[in-house]
Design a protein around this motif. Structure first.
Motif: not given
Length: 347
Positions: A84-102
Motif C-alpha cells: 500500500d505504501y509503495l502504491i501511494g508513493m508511485v501514484s504521487d510521482g515519488r518513485t525516486s524517493e523510495l528507500v534504497s534497500y541496497d
C-alpha cells in the motif's frame, strides 16, 4: 495498448511479488487499471511478468513491480502495508524517493533482526539524527519516532560515541490520574516510561538493559528530574514532547552539554495539556526552524508502520478535525453577520 516486461530469474521472488492468491498484483491492477500476468521468458531468463494497459498506468505499475522485485530479492517481506505504501508513493510521482534497500541495515536488535528504515520519512529522520546535534521528530502515532531515536542512541553507545543514554518524558496523564496509581513515586512514574523500556528491551534485551540502568549508563526519568543538570557526552531523548509547556521545553533543550545529542519526539494531535495551555513542542518547531545543526522532521500518515488500520484511523481523525474547523469558522462568520446592532434606538 502499452506493454512492459519485468524479468525475474528466481521463481521464489516471483511468488513473493504476486503474493498469496495474487494479493499484491491484484492491488496494483486495481490501483493503476492494468493487467498483470506471468509467463516463461522466451529467452530462458526465468519468469516474465507482463504489464498491459495505457502507457502512463503501465509505467507506474512497472515501476512498482521493479521495486517489489528489489525488495523480494533480498528476502524482505512484501506485506499488505508495504505494498500500500509503495502504491501511494508511485501514484504521487515519488518513485525516486523510495528507500534504497541496497543500503546496509541501520542496526541489529537483541534477537538478531536487522532494522532499517521502512519509509522515506524514516530514512530522512535517521539521516537528520546522524547529521545534527538536536533533532525534533514530529508526527502521528506508529511512525517509529521513539523507536528509531532509541535505536540511534543504542547504536551511538555501542560505537562509544557517547557514554550514556538518557530517556525522559513528561508525566502528564492522558485522562487518568497519577495519584491514584499504587506504590511509591517510581512505581507511579514507570507506566509513563514503559514505551521507552519496551524499545530498549527490543534493542538490547531485558538483562542488558537492567545491567546498564544499574550502572547508570542508561537513565530513564521524568522530565522534572532534568532541571538544573548539564548533560555531557550523552544521547538524550525527550518523548511525548507535545505534553511539555514552552518553559519546560526551553529548560530541557538548555540541558545540552558537550559531546551530547538531543532527539525530541511528539505528536501534536495528541496533546494532553490542560485546555488553553500551549505545547512546548509546537513552539519549539516554530522557534528553532532554520537554525544550523537543528533538524526538524515532520512525519505523515504515510510513514505509519503499525497495523495498516492505524493509518486509516489517523486520516479519518484528520478529516474530522478539518471539517469541524471549517464548520466552526462558518458558524462564527454567520453569528457575526446576524448579530443585532447595539446602537441607540430612535424614540
Amino acid at each position: 495498448m502499452a506493454q512492459k516486461t519485468i524479468i525475474v530469474s528466481d521463481s521464489e521472488v516471483t511468488k513473493k511479488i504476486f503474493g498469496s492468491f495474487d494479493r499484491n498484483t491484484s492491488k496494483l491492477e486495481s490501483e493503476f487499471g492494468v493487467r498483470i500476468y506471468n509467463r516463461q521468458d522466451p529467452q530462458g531468463r526465468g519468469d516474465a511478468i507482463m504489464v498491459e494497459g495505457n502507457e502512463d498506468s503501465v509505467g507506474k505499475a512497472a515501476d512498482a513491480l521493479k521495486y517489489m522485485k528489489k525488495v523480494a530479492s533480498i528476502g524482505e517481506e512484501l506485506t499488505e502495508q508495504s505494498v500500500d505504501y509503495l502504491i501511494g508513493m508511485v501514484s504521487d510521482g515519488r518513485t525516486s524517493e523510495l528507500v534504497s534497500y541496497d543500503d546496509d541495515c541501520v542496526f541489529v536488535n537483541a534477537k538478531g533482526k536487522p532494522i532499517k528504515a521502512k519509509t522515506v520519512g524514516q530514512k530522512k529522520y535517521i539521516d537528520l539524527i546522524k547529521k545534527n546535534t538536536v533533532v525534533l521528530g514530529v508526527g502521528p502515532a506508529g511512525t517509529g519516532k521513539t523507536y528509531l531515536a532509541v535505536m540511534m542512541a543504542v547504536k551511538a553507545l555501542r560505537a562509544h560515541e557517547i557514554s550514556r543514554i538518557i530517556l525522559t518524558r513528561p508525566a502528564v496523564e492522558a485522562g487518568e490520574r497519577l495519584g491514584f496509581l499504587p506504590g511509591d513515586l517510581q512505581s507511579k512514574i514507570d507506566p509513563y516510561l514503559r514505551p521507552l523500556y519496551d524499545a530498549l528491551y527490543d534493542m538490547m534485551g531485558a538483562e542488558n538493559v537492567a545491567r546498564l540502568i544499574e550502572k547508570m549508563t542508561i537513565e530513564i526519568a521524568p522530565l522534572a528530574y532534568m532541571r538544573g543538570r548539564t548533560l555531557d557526552d550523552s544521547f538524550i531523548i525527550l518523548d511525548e514532547a507535545q505534553n511539555t509547556t514552552p518553559e519546560q521545553m526551553k529548560m530541557f533543550l538548555t540541558r545540552l552539554g558537550n559531546g551530547s545529542k538531543i532527539v525530541v519526539t511528539g505528536d501534536l494531535t495528541q496533546t494532553d495539556l490542560p485546555f488553553g495551555q500551549k505545547s512546548g513542542l509546537a513552539s519549539a518547531v516554530k522557534i528553532l526552524r532554520g537554525i544550523d545543526d537543528i533538524g526538524i522532521h515532520e512525519f505523515s500518515e504515510r510513514d505509519v508502520v503499525r497495523h495498516r488500520l492505524v493509518q486509516k484511523i489517523i486520516i479519518a481523525y484528520d478529516k474530522y478535525d478539518r471539517e469541524r474547523a471549517v464548520k466552526k469558522a462558518e458558524n462564527s462568520k454567520n453569528a457575526k453577520a446576524y448579530r443585532p446592532s447595539r446602537g441607540r434606538e430612535n424614540d
